[in-house]
Write a protein that holds these residues in place. Sequence first.
Motif, short mmCIF file in Angstrom:
data_model
loop_
_atom_site.label_atom_id
_atom_site.label_comp_id
_atom_site.label_asym_id
_atom_site.label_seq_id
_atom_site.Cartn_x
_atom_site.Cartn_y
_atom_site.Cartn_z
N ARG A 1 33.15 -11.41 24.82
CA ARG A 1 32.42 -10.07 25.02
C ARG A 1 33.76 -8.94 25.12
O ARG A 1 33.35 -7.65 25.17
N GLN A 2 35.11 -9.32 25.19
CA GLN A 2 36.18 -8.61 25.21
C GLN A 2 36.96 -8.05 23.89
O GLN A 2 37.86 -7.46 24.04
N TYR B 1 23.60 -5.79 21.03
CA TYR B 1 25.16 -5.98 21.26
C TYR B 1 25.41 -4.19 21.16
O TYR B 1 25.29 -3.64 20.33
N TYR C 1 36.05 -6.53 21.15
CA TYR C 1 36.23 -4.99 20.85
C TYR C 1 37.44 -4.39 21.50
O TYR C 1 38.17 -3.70 20.69
N PRO C 2 37.52 -4.16 22.81
CA PRO C 2 38.56 -3.60 23.68
C PRO C 2 39.74 -4.16 23.19
O PRO C 2 40.84 -3.44 22.91
N MET D 1 19.98 -10.37 19.78
CA MET D 1 20.92 -9.92 20.54
C MET D 1 21.04 -8.37 20.63
O MET D 1 21.41 -7.90 19.49
N HIS E 1 31.23 -6.72 29.83
CA HIS E 1 32.73 -6.32 29.88
C HIS E 1 33.20 -5.03 30.25
O HIS E 1 32.85 -4.14 29.36
N ASP F 1 29.01 -1.86 21.93
CA ASP F 1 30.39 -1.28 22.29
C ASP F 1 30.69 0.07 21.96
O ASP F 1 29.73 0.91 21.45
N SER G 1 32.05 1.74 19.78
CA SER G 1 32.08 1.92 18.45
C SER G 1 30.67 2.45 17.91
O SER G 1 30.28 2.95 16.96
N ARG G 2 29.51 2.14 18.87
CA ARG G 2 28.27 2.60 18.69
C ARG G 2 27.62 3.53 19.60
O ARG G 2 26.81 3.10 20.40
N TYR H 1 24.90 -9.69 29.78
CA TYR H 1 26.50 -9.85 30.36
C TYR H 1 27.14 -8.83 29.94
O TYR H 1 26.75 -8.00 29.05
N VAL I 1 36.91 -1.36 14.19
CA VAL I 1 36.66 -2.68 14.41
C VAL I 1 35.24 -2.86 14.57
O VAL I 1 34.47 -2.06 14.88
N ARG I 2 34.57 -3.87 13.91
CA ARG I 2 33.15 -4.17 14.17
C ARG I 2 32.88 -5.52 14.76
O ARG I 2 33.24 -6.67 14.04
N VAL I 3 32.05 -5.52 15.93
CA VAL I 3 31.87 -6.65 16.57
C VAL I 3 30.37 -7.10 16.31
O VAL I 3 29.45 -6.38 16.08
N ILE I 4 29.95 -8.45 15.51
CA ILE I 4 28.78 -8.67 15.29
C ILE I 4 28.67 -10.10 16.05
O ILE I 4 29.14 -11.08 15.86
N PRO I 5 27.90 -9.97 17.07
CA PRO I 5 27.25 -11.03 18.04
C PRO I 5 26.73 -12.21 17.23
O PRO I 5 25.78 -12.10 16.47
N ASP J 1 32.20 -17.19 24.19
CA ASP J 1 31.88 -16.73 25.68
C ASP J 1 30.97 -17.55 26.20
O ASP J 1 29.60 -17.43 26.41
#
Lengths: 221, 221
Positions: free
Chosen positions: A178-179, B200, A181-182, B198, B150, B202, B204-205, B148, A192-196, A143
């Motif tokens: 940044r997008q 983060y 997850y959706p 960071m 989304h 979304d 899911s949290r 930032y 779904v798990r996002v880990i920055p 990103d």
Amino acid sequence: MSDKYVHGYHPRENERLHDQAGTLVDLLHSDTKYARGSSVLEAGCGVGAQTVTLAQRSPDARFMSVDVSADSIAEARRRADRAGLTNVEFRRADIFALPFNAEAFDHVFVCFVLEHLSRPLEALAVLKRLLRAGGTITVIEGDHGSTYFHPDSLEAHAAIQCQVMLQREAGGNALIGRQLYPLLVEAGFDAVRVIPRMVYVDSSRPDLVDGFTRKTFTAMI
Amino acid sequence: MSDKYVHGYHPRENERLHDQAGTLVDLLHSDTKYARGSSVLEAGCGVGAQTVTLAQRSPDARFMSVDVSADSIAEARRRADRAGLTNVEFRRADIFALPFNAEAFDHVFVCFVLEHLSRPLEALAVLKRLLRAGGTITVIEGDHGSTYFHPDSLEAHAAIQCQVMLQREAGGNALIGRQLYPLLVEAGFDAVRVIPRMVYVDSSRPDLVDGFTRKTFTAMI
């Protein structure tokens, strides 16, 4: 991936992709390990910048690595051969027309690919059909809009913005990180798990100043 | 800390600071633990939002927590009492005129304080003199310019920019996070290591959507 792949196919660019992969390898891949006997589709392997790491970290898994560019596949194959890998098969294929049966894979791996597609959601839906029930997908994307500096630099932000616009003109999205997850939820994935992952560089880390700031990010921009 | 402390001293703000501390506690403090018998100066403890966590995580260390605001110290003391802490002493003091001897502490802890000071470098130099040889300082600061979204939102960025400007007018720096490495080096600390964290969020949290995005960040802005 369209013909307008924003980074191009120049040999110097291939070198940059490998510098990037080498510098970020722990940050990006330290938690990706596939079990013995599992089958993994790497969609959009390019010149194999991640393939060698992936296959070395999971020596008992079998990888099918595909890319739309025949030249990239040839280069990836050379690198895999040089690394002595025996658990990777390469094939030229379009991500929207992959020559595999439904539920053919245990896992899918995608790295720095969706950012170059004009239809990332469709690509994810295609990949989902190739996954067996209970399989996993790992998606790694960047990103560019998350970049900041000290001292701050309007020129640097403007240069990055040019890259964002060029990538958009080529049908891609340099802000896709940044997008995720959706996108993954909309594609039908669950849990779904996002880990920055942040790449942080200061002068106490000369290897990253050179490997990331100079040779990866600045070189790309 | 000047009279112009940008967040103010309103009770609702105290609540927000505790929501913030609760939500971010693992991210910020999971690796801060002090050894039995060591003495720790917490400079700028405010209403004790971090103090309770710190003192609970290191029950065998002794904390001296100071703040320039008598009201904040009183509130911090109440919270520490309610939590049953016996290893914290509170004292009202200006960070630039601390009533301690040189090398009086094994460790110094500073969290969301430098961002409010017009002379953060001087403050660090003051704190350094209070550390014994071989002691450590832990500095935790934010960086509003790293935010930032989304979907992206020009309005959100404009609102954040207002906060950055207000904090600058009050003599502070809401972008100080990115500057910690050069500040600490210039203040004479060695072996400086910056570890970016960071936040983060979304959907899911939901705990973070509520605890961080709504009650901490949006509430602050």
